[in-house]
Design a protein around this motif. Structure first.
Motif, short mmCIF file in Angstrom:
data_model
loop_
_atom_site.label_atom_id
_atom_site.label_comp_id
_atom_site.label_asym_id
_atom_site.label_seq_id
_atom_site.Cartn_x
_atom_site.Cartn_y
_atom_site.Cartn_z
N UNK A 100 0.83 -1.20 0.00
CA UNK A 100 0.00 0.00 0.00
C UNK A 100 0.87 1.26 0.00
N UNK A 101 1.92 1.23 0.79
CA UNK A 101 2.86 2.36 0.85
C UNK A 101 4.22 1.81 1.27
N UNK A 102 5.16 2.69 1.50
CA UNK A 102 6.51 2.27 1.90
C UNK A 102 6.50 1.49 3.22
N UNK A 103 5.56 1.80 4.11
CA UNK A 103 5.54 1.17 5.43
C UNK A 103 4.28 0.34 5.69
N UNK A 104 3.39 0.24 4.73
CA UNK A 104 2.11 -0.44 4.94
C UNK A 104 1.88 -1.50 3.87
N UNK A 105 1.55 -2.72 4.33
CA UNK A 105 1.28 -3.84 3.43
C UNK A 105 -0.03 -4.50 3.83
N UNK A 106 -0.71 -5.08 2.87
CA UNK A 106 -1.96 -5.76 3.12
C UNK A 106 -1.80 -7.22 2.69
N UNK A 107 -2.22 -8.14 3.58
CA UNK A 107 -2.19 -9.57 3.29
C UNK A 107 -3.58 -9.96 2.80
N UNK A 108 -3.62 -10.59 1.63
CA UNK A 108 -4.89 -11.01 1.04
C UNK A 108 -4.94 -12.52 0.90
N UNK A 109 -6.10 -13.09 1.20
CA UNK A 109 -6.35 -14.52 1.02
C UNK A 109 -7.45 -14.63 -0.02
N UNK A 110 -7.12 -15.19 -1.18
CA UNK A 110 -8.05 -15.26 -2.31
C UNK A 110 -8.61 -13.88 -2.64
N UNK A 111 -7.76 -12.86 -2.55
CA UNK A 111 -8.15 -11.51 -2.93
C UNK A 111 -8.87 -10.72 -1.86
N UNK A 112 -9.09 -11.30 -0.68
CA UNK A 112 -9.79 -10.61 0.41
C UNK A 112 -8.79 -10.26 1.50
N UNK A 113 -8.78 -9.00 1.93
CA UNK A 113 -7.84 -8.57 2.96
C UNK A 113 -8.12 -9.27 4.28
N UNK A 114 -7.08 -9.85 4.86
CA UNK A 114 -7.21 -10.52 6.16
C UNK A 114 -6.26 -9.92 7.19
N UNK A 115 -5.31 -9.08 6.77
CA UNK A 115 -4.39 -8.44 7.70
C UNK A 115 -3.77 -7.21 7.05
N UNK A 116 -3.49 -6.22 7.89
CA UNK A 116 -2.75 -5.03 7.47
C UNK A 116 -1.53 -4.94 8.37
N UNK A 117 -0.38 -4.79 7.75
CA UNK A 117 0.88 -4.80 8.49
C UNK A 117 1.60 -3.47 8.27
N UNK A 118 1.95 -2.81 9.38
CA UNK A 118 2.73 -1.58 9.31
C UNK A 118 4.10 -1.85 9.90
N UNK A 119 5.13 -1.40 9.20
CA UNK A 119 6.50 -1.60 9.68
C UNK A 119 7.35 -0.41 9.27
N UNK A 120 7.92 0.25 10.26
CA UNK A 120 8.79 1.38 9.93
C UNK A 120 10.18 0.92 9.53
N UNK A 121 10.46 -0.39 9.64
CA UNK A 121 11.75 -0.91 9.22
C UNK A 121 11.81 -1.17 7.73
N UNK A 122 10.67 -1.14 7.07
CA UNK A 122 10.65 -1.33 5.64
C UNK A 122 10.77 -2.77 5.18
N UNK A 123 10.69 -3.73 6.10
CA UNK A 123 10.76 -5.14 5.71
C UNK A 123 9.55 -5.49 4.85
N UNK A 124 9.80 -6.16 3.75
CA UNK A 124 8.72 -6.53 2.83
C UNK A 124 8.29 -7.97 3.06
N UNK A 125 7.00 -8.16 3.30
CA UNK A 125 6.46 -9.50 3.42
C UNK A 125 6.41 -10.17 2.06
N UNK A 126 6.52 -11.49 2.08
CA UNK A 126 6.33 -12.31 0.88
C UNK A 126 5.23 -13.31 1.21
N UNK A 127 4.51 -13.82 0.23
CA UNK A 127 3.47 -14.81 0.51
C UNK A 127 3.99 -16.00 1.32
N UNK A 128 5.26 -16.37 1.12
CA UNK A 128 5.84 -17.50 1.85
C UNK A 128 5.99 -17.20 3.34
#
Length: 98
Positions: free
Chosen positions: A58-86
């Protein structure tokens, strides 16, 4: 507890149980106080096809986790770590009949 896959699977037994019998995937957070490496989990009903996990940046510090296209979690991190589906743990929910 470690942040290895086996440690995260062991953490799943401590997940809160919903008061309702959800049929759609749900997001959950598995906290790891010792390792400071919390894990996002997606819980789905046993017997259903595991949901496809995608990550929306979503932004540099905000990511959204989707399951089958539906949001199930929003993750904010000021460290900039990027989540991967794995990085998301899939957990089967067993719903017993009444």
């Amino acid at each position: 507890m470690t942040s290895t896959p086996h440690g995260r699977i062991g953490q799943a037994q401590y997940m809160p149980v919903s008061a309702h019998s959800a049929q759609e995937p749900e997001g959950a957070l598995l906290q790891d106080a010792e390792d400071a490496a919390d894990t996002i989990a997606v819980v789905y009903t046993k017997g259903q096809t595991p949901p496809e996990i995608t990550i929306s940046h979503v932004s540099e510090t905000l990511q959204m986790v989707l399951a089958d296209g539906v949001a199930v979690a929003i993750v904010a991190s000021h460290y900039g770590a990027r989540l991967k589906p794995q990085d998301v743990l899939l957990v089967e929910r067993f719903v017993s009949g009444n």
